[in-house]
Design a protein around this motif. Sequence first.
Motif: not given
Length: 383
Positions: A225-226, A229, A232-233, A236, A239
């Motif tokens: 799930e995380f 993320r 990508k960032d 975050d 995450a």
Amino acid sequence: MATRYFFVPQINLLGAGCLNDFGPEVVGLGYQKALVVSDPFLAEIGIVAKVTDQLAANGIPFTLFTETTENPTCAQVDAGLAILKAEGCDFVVSIGGGSPQDCASAIAVLATNGGDIRDYEGIHMSKKPCLPVVAINTTAGTSAEVTINYVITDEDRGVKMVMVDKNSIAKMSVSDPELMIGKPPALTAAVGVDLLTHAIECLVTLGAYTVSDPLALQAVKTVFEFLPRAVKDGNDLEAREQLSYANFIVGMAFSNAGLGYVHAMAHQLGGIYDLPHGVCNAMLLPVVQRENAKHVPERFCLIAEALGFDCGAATPVECADFVIDKIIALCEEVGIPKSLKELGIENPDLDRLADAALVDVCAGGNPFAPTKEETIDMFKAIV
């Protein structure tokens, strides 16, 4: 049934900003002077200073050893131990992912047990608890801050020595996701799939049991799930925090249940070719699990169900195929290399790699015992 032991640090600080509580906790423990063990990168980007500022603010003297490399060596352990003795340090603060944590564990074990770190290769080889270690984690992947495992490279033999030792457990772990913010995507991906490797190996290992299963399954769900993320960032925080929690719980799980042949093979790539451990695990994970699924397909039903697959209408083999396909897709999404060639290794010594993997400490936890030929074939899959 034999007695189960469950080892975990006595004190564990979790969540964003928890580093701020680290100094007062150390004061409460009554330690006098720290050897701070880390690596040049974390020193350069200011992470080490964030920790030492906390020590200074709470009146705790310290001395630095920030020479740990990606695969810490016997020489580095000896160098750190010499500084610890010369400076009269009575505890160790480790800052980093698996490499500084492992180096710190080795230093702390030698500080109380003496001898050479090569003496402690294997399972529970030390006699005395290590010098107290406060393990500050900066990645979500290795879980080294909460486990009884550490790995040191014997540079003379080109071997990564695996130590499974209840006496090496840290006194305190600190997992502050704010220390993980902004880490490069490639590093985040590698340690994240390392986390997934720990979770899946923990679920299929011969030592898996009722307590370890739910911890490892939750970690699997969290990674899927995380991790994309976080890659990508890098900023975050949600995450990063969720992956930090997953790293903590899966560390408790596999430290007490065991691992398997992914690690047995990856250790050799690190020891012989000095390759990053997380990347090696990530490349080997789907390859080894495809073979494991032939022997314990029912264990993959647990994982598939956790990932939302309708196992009631599927065979165990279909569940295993679903899980392996998900692993491959995740690795592609976060940019894991697919071959040793991408890492600069053109003609690996497959015989040497296989021979070493067969006798690795982690091999015994695998649900089946691969032959040398099977091991070579699995290495060939990532050449």
